[in-house]
Design a protein around this motif. Structure first.
Motif, short mmCIF file in Angstrom:
data_model
loop_
_atom_site.label_atom_id
_atom_site.label_comp_id
_atom_site.label_asym_id
_atom_site.label_seq_id
_atom_site.Cartn_x
_atom_site.Cartn_y
_atom_site.Cartn_z
N ALA A 197 0.90 -1.35 -0.01
CA ALA A 197 0.14 0.08 0.20
C ALA A 197 1.05 1.27 -0.01
O ALA A 197 0.30 2.36 -0.55
N GLU A 198 2.13 1.14 0.62
CA GLU A 198 2.88 2.11 0.85
C GLU A 198 3.92 2.33 -0.36
O GLU A 198 4.75 3.23 -0.49
N GLY A 199 3.94 1.42 -1.48
CA GLY A 199 4.95 1.45 -2.53
C GLY A 199 4.37 2.21 -3.62
O GLY A 199 3.68 2.81 -3.81
N THR A 200 5.08 1.62 -4.83
CA THR A 200 4.91 2.37 -6.13
C THR A 200 4.26 1.46 -7.04
O THR A 200 4.16 2.03 -8.18
N ASP A 201 4.26 0.22 -6.84
CA ASP A 201 3.58 -0.97 -7.83
C ASP A 201 2.26 -0.51 -7.99
O ASP A 201 1.38 -0.86 -7.00
#
Length: 267
Positions: A197-201
Motif C-alpha cells: 500500500a505504501e509502495g509504487t507498484d
C-alpha cells in the motif's frame, strides 16, 4: 497351500511373515488374502503392508484387492495404504480421498501420483492440514502439483497458508488476477499488505486498496504514488481513517478533495 489353509491361525501366520507374504506368495495369492473372512488374517495383511520397505513400480496387490480393503476397512486401513508414497494408482488414491478421513487426505495430497482434478479437489478442502499439504507441493516446486487450477483453488480457500500467498504475490505467478486474489486474501500478512500500500507498484497498491484492510486502505490513501483509480476507490470504500489521509495527501485531486469535504459531517 498354507495361504489357503482351513486354519485361520495358519493363514494369519503366513500373512504376518513378510518373507512368506511378499516373496513366497504370488500377487494373486496375496490379493486373495485381503478378502479372507477372518479378521486376524486381514489385520496381518495390513501389518505386512505397513512394514514393507518402499516398492518401486507399485504395491504388488491387485487394484480389486485394494478397492476391497478401502471399502471394508477403517481409518487405520486407509492411512496405511495412503502412506505407501508413490506406490498406488490414481484411481485408488481417489478412493482414499473419498473416505472423508482428513489424515488420509493429507497423505494422498503428498503422494507423487496425485495430480490434476484430484489435487484441485484437495486444494479446496475445508481441512487446514490438507490444504497445507497441497500448498507445500507448490512451494517445493513439485512439477506434478504446479498447476494454475490448483493455485486458483488454493487462493480461493479460506485456509490458504500465508507462505503460499506470499509466494504468489512475490513472483510465484504472472497471472495478475491470482496476484490480486492472494494479496486480498484474509491470511495475507498485514505487514506485507501495508508495504504494498505504501509502495509504487500500481497493481499491488490497487490490490491493497481493495483488500478492505483498514490500515492498508489508509496507507493507500496517504500514498502520494497511488493512482487516481486507487485514491478514488478508497475514497468510496474506505473508512474515516482513509478519508482523513486523503485530505492531507498532496496528490489527492481537487475534485476528489471537494467531494470528501462536501461529504464530511458538520461541514
Amino acid at each position: 497351500m498354507l495361504a489357503q489353509d482351513d486354519d485361520p491361525d495358519i493363514r494369519t501366520a503366513v500373512a504376518s511373515n513378510a518373507g512368506a507374504f511378499w516373496v513366497a506368495l504370488s500377487e494373486p495369492a496375496r490379493s486373495r488374502m485381503t478378502f479372507d473372512e477372518h479378521p486376524s488374517v486381514r489385520a496381518a495383511v495390513l501389518k505386512s503392508i505397513s512394514t514393507l520397505d518402499h516398492v518401486f513400480g507399485g504395491l504388488e496387490i491387485s487394484a480389486a484387492a485394494l478397492d476391497h480393503m478401502i471399502k471394508t476397512g477403517n481409518s487405520e486401513t486407509w492411512r496405511t495404504l495412503a502412506a505407501r508414497y508413490g506406490e498406488l494408482p490414481i484411481a485408488i488414491l481417489e478412493q482414499l480421498a473419498n473416505t472423508g478421513d482428513a489424515p488420509t487426505a493429507v497423505l494422498v495430497a503428498k503422494d507423487y501420483y496425485t495430480k490434476g482434478d484430484l489435487l484441485v479437489r484437495l486444494a479446496g478442502s475445508n481441512n487446514r492440514n490438507v490444504v497445507e499439504a497441497v500448498a507445500s507441493r507448490l512451494r517445493s516446486g513439485d512439477p506434478r502439483g504446479n498447476d494454475d487450477a490448483v493455485r486458483k483453488a488454493l487462493i480461493r480457500n479460506p485456509h490458504a497458508p500465508e507462505l503460499f500467498l506470499r509466494q504468489v504475490a512475490c513472483g510465484g505467478t504472472k497471472d495478475e488476477d491470482m496476484i490480486n486474489l492472494a494479496i486480498k486474501h484474509p491470511n495475507f500478512p498485514e505487514s506485507m499488505l501495508i508495504g504494498f500500500a505504501e509502495g509504487t507498484d500500481q497493481q499491488r497498491i490497487m490490490a491493497a486498496a481493495s483488500s478492505r484492510n483498514p490500515k492498508a486502505v489508509a496507507a493507500v490513501a496517504a500514498n502520494e504514488h497511488a493512482s487516481l483509480e486507487a485514491l478514488t476507490y478508497v475514497a468510496v470504500h474506505g473508512g474515516q481513517g482513509a478519508r482523513e489521509a486523503l485530505l492531507v495527501n498532496k496528490k489527492t485531486p481537487p475534485e476528489l478533495l471537494l467531494r470528501l469535504i462536501e461529504e464530511t459531517p458538520g461541514r
